[in-house]
Design a protein around this motif. Sequence first.
Motif, PDB file in Angstrom:
ATOM      1  N   ASN A 137       7.003   3.657  11.383  1.00 44.09           N
ATOM      2  CA  ASN A 137       7.387   2.137  10.734  1.00 44.09           C
ATOM      3  C   ASN A 137       6.043   1.112  10.776  1.00 44.09           C
ATOM      4  OD1 ASN A 137       9.891   2.942   9.942  1.00 44.09           O
ATOM      5  ND2 ASN A 137      10.669   1.939  11.793  1.00 44.09           N
ATOM      6  N   VAL A 197       0.734  -1.159  -0.037  1.00 41.96           N
ATOM      7  CA  VAL A 197      -0.072   0.025   0.069  1.00 41.96           C
ATOM      8  C   VAL A 197       0.904   1.419   0.037  1.00 41.96           C
ATOM      9  CG1 VAL A 197      -1.731   1.348   1.316  1.00 41.96           C
ATOM     10  CG2 VAL A 197      -1.804  -1.227   1.205  1.00 41.96           C
ATOM     11  N   SER A 221      -4.711  -2.372  -2.789  1.00 45.22           N
ATOM     12  CA  SER A 221      -3.060  -2.558  -2.737  1.00 45.22           C
ATOM     13  C   SER A 221      -2.626  -2.655  -4.167  1.00 45.22           C
ATOM     14  CB  SER A 221      -2.717  -4.258  -2.348  1.00 45.22           C
ATOM     15  OG  SER A 221      -2.264  -4.786  -2.986  1.00 45.22           O
ATOM     16  N   ALA A 247       8.101   7.347  -2.450  1.00 46.49           N
ATOM     17  CA  ALA A 247       8.132   6.032  -2.060  1.00 46.49           C
ATOM     18  C   ALA A 247       7.510   5.253  -3.483  1.00 46.49           C
ATOM     19  CB  ALA A 247       7.017   5.657  -1.247  1.00 46.49           C
ATOM     20  N   PRO A 287       9.230  -3.289   0.480  1.00 43.99           N
ATOM     21  CA  PRO A 287       8.169  -2.887   0.033  1.00 43.99           C
ATOM     22  C   PRO A 287       7.558  -1.549   0.412  1.00 43.99           C
ATOM     23  CG  PRO A 287       8.000  -4.411   1.881  1.00 43.99           C
ATOM     24  CD  PRO A 287       9.590  -4.286   1.371  1.00 43.99           C
ATOM     25  N   LEU A 288       6.666  -1.058  -0.071  1.00 42.41           N
ATOM     26  CA  LEU A 288       5.659   0.312  -0.031  1.00 42.41           C
ATOM     27  C   LEU A 288       5.313   0.177   1.594  1.00 42.41           C
ATOM     28  CD1 LEU A 288       3.913   0.840  -3.193  1.00 42.41           C
ATOM     29  CD2 LEU A 288       5.696   2.280  -2.164  1.00 42.41           C
ATOM     30  N   SER A 289       4.682  -0.885   2.152  1.00 39.95           N
ATOM     31  CA  SER A 289       3.969  -0.895   3.208  1.00 39.95           C
ATOM     32  C   SER A 289       3.680   0.283   4.047  1.00 39.95           C
ATOM     33  CB  SER A 289       5.488  -1.471   4.373  1.00 39.95           C
ATOM     34  OG  SER A 289       5.667  -2.567   4.136  1.00 39.95           O
ATOM     35  N   PHE A 290       2.769   1.021   3.305  1.00 39.20           N
ATOM     36  CA  PHE A 290       2.234   2.387   3.873  1.00 39.20           C
ATOM     37  C   PHE A 290       3.140   3.155   4.602  1.00 39.20           C
ATOM     38  CE2 PHE A 290      -1.187   4.394   6.434  1.00 39.20           C
ATOM     39  CZ  PHE A 290      -1.902   4.935   5.313  1.00 39.20           C
ATOM     40  N   GLY A 291       4.145   3.478   3.979  1.00 36.38           N
ATOM     41  CA  GLY A 291       5.267   4.401   4.425  1.00 36.38           C
ATOM     42  C   GLY A 291       6.317   3.811   5.330  1.00 36.38           C
ATOM     43  N   GLY A 292       6.472   2.446   5.674  1.00 37.47           N
ATOM     44  CA  GLY A 292       7.763   2.264   6.556  1.00 37.47           C
ATOM     45  C   GLY A 292       7.565   0.767   7.038  1.00 37.47           C
ATOM     46  N   PRO A 293       8.560   0.313   7.601  1.00 37.62           N
ATOM     47  CA  PRO A 293       9.907   0.569   7.502  1.00 37.62           C
ATOM     48  C   PRO A 293      10.642   0.959   6.208  1.00 37.62           C
ATOM     49  CG  PRO A 293      10.106  -1.284   8.426  1.00 37.62           C
ATOM     50  CD  PRO A 293       8.549  -1.012   7.906  1.00 37.62           C
TER      51      PRO A 293
END
Lengths: 485, 491
Positions: A328, A99, B76, B88, B280-286
């Motif tokens: 994070n 995402v 997603s 990102a 991965p993008l992971s909604f901004g982190g880590p």
Amino acid sequence: MRDNPLIFELSVPGRVGHSLSECDVPSKCIEDLIPDEYLRKDLPKLPEVSEVDAVRHFIGLSRLNHGVDNGFYPLGSCTMKYNPKINEDVAALEGFSSVHPYQPEETVQGCLELLYKTGEFLSEITGMAKMSLQPAAGAHGELTGLMIIKAYHAYKGETGRKKIIVPDSAHGTNPASAAFAGFEVIQIKSNEKGGVDLEDLKSVMGNDVAGLMLTNPNTLGLFDEHIKEIADIVHNAGGLLYYDGANANAILGIARPGDMGFDIVHLNLHKTFSTPHGGGGPGAGPIGVVEKLVPFLPYPIVELKDGKYYLNYDLPLSIGRVKSFYGNFSVIVKTYAYILSMGSEGLRKVSENAVLNANYVMNKLKEYYELPFDQKCMHEFVLSAQKQKEAGVSAIDIAKRLLDYGIHPPTVYFPLIVKEALMIEPTETESKETLDEFIDIMISIAKEAESNPDTIKSAPHNTPVTRLDEVKAARNLILRYDFRL
Amino acid sequence: MDDIKHKGDGFKSRYIPNTEEQREKMLKSLGLDSIDQLFDYIPERVKLGRRLNLPEPMSEYELLKHMRELSSKNISTADYCCFLGAGAYDHYIPAVIKHMLLRGEFYTAYTPYQPEISQGTLQAIFEYQTMICELTGMDVSNASMYDGASASAEAMLLACSSKHKRKVVISQTLNPEYRNVIKTYAKFNNIDVVEVGYKDGITELSNLESVTNKEVAAVIVQYPNFFGIIENLADISNITHKSGCYFIVVADPISLGILKSPGEYGADIVVGEGQPLGNPLSFGGPYLGFFATTKELMRRIPGRIVGQTTDKLGRRGFVLTLQAREQHIRREKATSNICSNQALNALAATIYLTLLGKNGLRKVAELCVKKSHYAYEKLIETGRFEPVFKAPFVKEFVLRINEKNIMNDLTNFTECTERLGNKESSENVENYSLVQKLNKKLLKNKIIGGYDLGRNFPELSNCWLLAVTEKRTKEEIDSLVNNAYLGGAEE
């Protein structure tokens, strides 16, 4: 003996380890799209290896490491508990891992809900009014908290509060973070129990003090019984009380920093909430604050309105951003999963067992190692290798000898107020059998210190490499591979 | 009063091995009868005295099901086609990386303070440092930091402390979130941050020259900049160094596969966001921030750094070095308060760069260039978008929406957005920017549209920042081009 090869030494020109799609758009030359003056002539010297070369190389590297999955890891102050596997799986679900942080809010309601609820859970656990999940690590949380302290006093017009008080037993990050946030650091001495000396504290409190940073239980693993008095002294002088959450594994469901009188809390999700340390990161260091400090939290904050979650940027008193995006996130996903797996009863059992395990080991070892503070400990305790030192065996030697037994050593030489310190934190995820084995090994090392100190001083003997020359590393700095070799 | 039996009562956690029997034995060995006695030192008045108000514990399967449901509330990039970047990026992540990262020896280890049993992590960081030096053209890299934004702020602090100056100059073409983080760190260290505007999409050199003087510690620019455009680093470097300032470059690591390295332009510090390298993008982190500098500044570098040495038998090995700079030794005099790195993210980056190799990274960058230019030209051809800047770019570009041409059917617009499942009132729909409206429309075509530059740049309202990575196919780009309009005619 052969050195373990570096990936660059495995490189063979022309080998590929990737599979990229061919260009499917009508294509021009790069030189027609980007002026030649911008293009690099020397390609970066990245390795050329096949996929199997890469896999064997990194699997080979992994085998030189010791993690919690390999064995006991009683590293004091670091809470090296087991990292649940399901948490890795759920954080990797594509609906979380794939995402983009700038997607429209209506397409990320699941992410926002998770952040919101994790914030609520952590508020309840710490007794704080509101959390910010933005800080990336414990030290980052400290820095953020200190910025809030500064912003709060500035807002009240008390710009003269330029000092932060830190006990001499504190983690090194405390004074470093305070200095990094532009404060002057005042160190106060610990009392005989490693707690705050109330008289000393009173003597330094004044209208130039912004706050006190405290770990409770402290770095000796002892709970400061005078916490309420400490809070009163700080508050009466107009200061704020900061809670370093490094030792929160001792108090889940038992006592809350908010009820002790703390105004700001950071938690280390990678310690207390089971997310893996990753060999040094990523962690997460969310902070919680009492009501009066909420307006100063970093923006954005996740809020809920009419059944919809949204990011609130409209926080005029906010200290600002301390990091890109919202924290994070995947570490927070694992924390959320952990809290849901444990519930209130489970979290309380975490602390009960962590404290029981620590006391059990401490009690069995105090006959063999000096115990500077002989009272019930919380989730960790500190031994001193002073007795062994007489035979020429120091704390670091004992640490290195433990490596031969497949055990990660305790934290050594910390806290600074104990000589030859060995700081032991078993955590709740270890069984009595593991603890008993560790106790036996520690006792045998204590005996070995008398009978055969040289074996300890030359340890480790069974590790992939023997003791490394750190002085040489610092003097003759080699910080990257030299391709001319 | 609490007569409903809680599911949590008598809860046994699979993560806590000791049985009730063992607990009793252990208590007995301590001369105690109850667990509560362990907590005697906590004054009664600060004890919680009630259960935490949390949901009842879930079984592993209940949890999995719940998490699947929660994650399915998100859209997603695995299902939708992503043209969003702005810091990102949706690059391809080779399968190998996930498998390596899930090795327990890597991810369940602590910081490598015991080098004898941490050679895996340490050697991987040494390889990472080497790769970052190669990409950036710098002498020394640290072991990584939290993210690109905080690494930029740390670069500013290093420059200020080294030059003993309290002023930095940053370009407005630097990522707005980075600028905000820099300003937060600056505010608490009494550092003055001066912003320089842009012209034709790049840092305005005359303006830069006028504010860069002997009081300034450093000039910070992004490469390619937030608009995707390649800044003229040669000229900026000259202006910066003429005034004796440090030149700090915030770089995109994928673009460095084809662009001249900042080191070649004389950069003093190069930082950036390492996410595009296998994370991965992971909604901004880590994510991870990389941080590289010159030999001159290496003893002041913040964070961890790994050095090569030998063991007692003369074998090569690696340790954390230059620790005298760090907080656990220097406390309040440390060069930074940071005490971790993003080791696992840096490992992902190392494996990514290993698999791609020098030719693969160049190929990824070239694919980005070709595909983004294709998308750029096709979108302009529709007449619904206009070019904003005419400068070379790598994987991102800016277009202005032509307000007239974007509408296929003006009258039906409000109705149309409501049909998209938008529950907000029509009044609110009117408040959406044109870019937001377009992005909402594109979601219907399973496309995640670009970044709304009007959010941060009032003069760029109706401007769209699109990122096109190597993952985007011609078919996907054509679909974006064909569906990028507003109005009811698509029905």
